[in-house]
Write an enzyme that holds these catalytic residues in place. Structure first.
Site, PDB file in Angstrom:
ATOM      1  N   SER A 110       0.261  -1.246  -0.164  1.00  0.00           N
ATOM      2  CA  SER A 110      -0.450  -0.056   0.086  1.00  0.00           C
ATOM      3  C   SER A 110       0.914   0.911  -0.047  1.00  0.00           C
ATOM      4  CB  SER A 110      -0.572  -0.078   1.493  1.00  0.00           C
ATOM      5  OG  SER A 110      -1.485   0.851   1.804  1.00  0.00           O
TER       6      SER A 110
ATOM      7  N   TYR B 156      -2.035  -0.231  10.984  1.00  0.00           N
ATOM      8  CA  TYR B 156      -2.102  -0.740   9.399  1.00  0.00           C
ATOM      9  C   TYR B 156      -0.992  -0.593   8.809  1.00  0.00           C
ATOM     10  CZ  TYR B 156      -3.711  -0.741   4.588  1.00  0.00           C
ATOM     11  OH  TYR B 156      -3.701  -1.600   2.790  1.00  0.00           O
TER      12      TYR B 156
ATOM     13  N   LYS C 195       1.571  -3.538   5.753  1.00  0.00           N
ATOM     14  CA  LYS C 195       2.161  -2.570   4.936  1.00  0.00           C
ATOM     15  C   LYS C 195       3.408  -2.368   4.612  1.00  0.00           C
ATOM     16  CE  LYS C 195      -2.099  -4.271   3.218  1.00  0.00           C
ATOM     17  NZ  LYS C 195      -2.565  -5.122   2.326  1.00  0.00           N
TER      18      LYS C 195
END
Length: 253
Positions: free
Chosen positions: A143, A156, A160
């Site tokens: 990401s 998060y 990533k």
């Protein structure tokens, strides 16, 4: 037909980027095994779409956070489709939450699905490719969040960044077997994972305004890049990361 007669495995493929990648892989000539978790109707619809394109497909239910799901997914794919040529690690979650009161379980689950799941599944697919003896391609969906921070994504963004780092290390570990490993870093893509966040018209307009191309990404925008990396056209690419964000990262000023 960039993936003609290849067998492609994709995790988290009942919706969003995974779904679009599965369908595009079939359009490019591949048979496809998809993983999903407690989403059987949506997975069945993806299988039907692939079969309508004249390719074979199976759906396997499994929680990527559980290591045994990886072996089961790869075994089912080999039993049904014969081999593994391409593996796409896509499954991921992002339950937005503030940092200071982040529930331990939310942090743990995000880490287990996004990073541990990518590790388990990549390892299982790589072992099958090594067993086959003729190389392969692994693509992980990282990401833009691997490169920038997010106030509601402190759980998060590290996962990533970890997924990208995993592909770099796997590129080194697996290169001797002819297995290429790369990551794709999507920008803001309109999928189920951020539907609620983008439901606010002001937030959506702000995000679109930061993207030089003037629109949010579509799952198909990512699927085409994944197919490229999986194909022989990217035959000398390994350990690379492709940012697919409409120019958002470059728009600092």
């Amino acid at each position: 037909m960039l993936l003609e007669n290849k067998v492609v495995l994709i995790t988290g493929a009942s919706r969003g980027i995974g779904r679009a990648t599965a369908i595009e892989a079939a359009r490019q000539g591949a048979d496809v095994a998809i993983n999903s978790y407690t989403d059987a109707p949506a997975a069945a619809e993806v299988v039907a779409r692939i079969e309508a394109l004249g390719r074979k497909a199976i759906a396997v239910d499994g929680d990527v956070a559980r290591s045994e799901s990886a072996a089961a997914f790869v075994s089912a794919a080999v039993a049904a489709l014969g081999r593994v040529d391409v593996f796409v690690s896509n499954a991921g979650i992002c339950p937005f939450h503030a940092f200071l009161d982040m529930p331990t379980e939310t942090l743990r689950r995000t880490m287990e699905v996004n990073l541990h799941g990518a590790y388990f599944m990549t390892q299982a697919a790589a072992n099958q490719m090594v067993k086959q003896g003729d190389g392969g391609a692994i693509v992980a969906i990282s990401s833009i969040s691997a490169l920038v921070g997010g106030e509601m994504q402190t759980h998060y963004t590290p996962t990533k960044a970890g997924v990208h780092s995993l592909m770099q290390s796997c590129a080194v570990a697996l290169g001797r077997y002819g297995i290429r490993c790369n990551s794709v870093l999507p920008g803001t893509i309109a999928t189920d994972i951020n539907r609620d966040d983008l439901a606010d018209p002001e937030k959506r307009e702000y995000m679109e305004g930061r993207i030089p191309l003037g629109r949010l990404g579509r799952p198909e925008d990512i699927a085409s890049v994944v197919v490229f990396l999986a194909s022989d056209m990217a035959g000398y690419m390994s350990g690379a990361a492709l940012l697919v964000d409409g120019g958002a990262f470059a728009n600092f000023q």
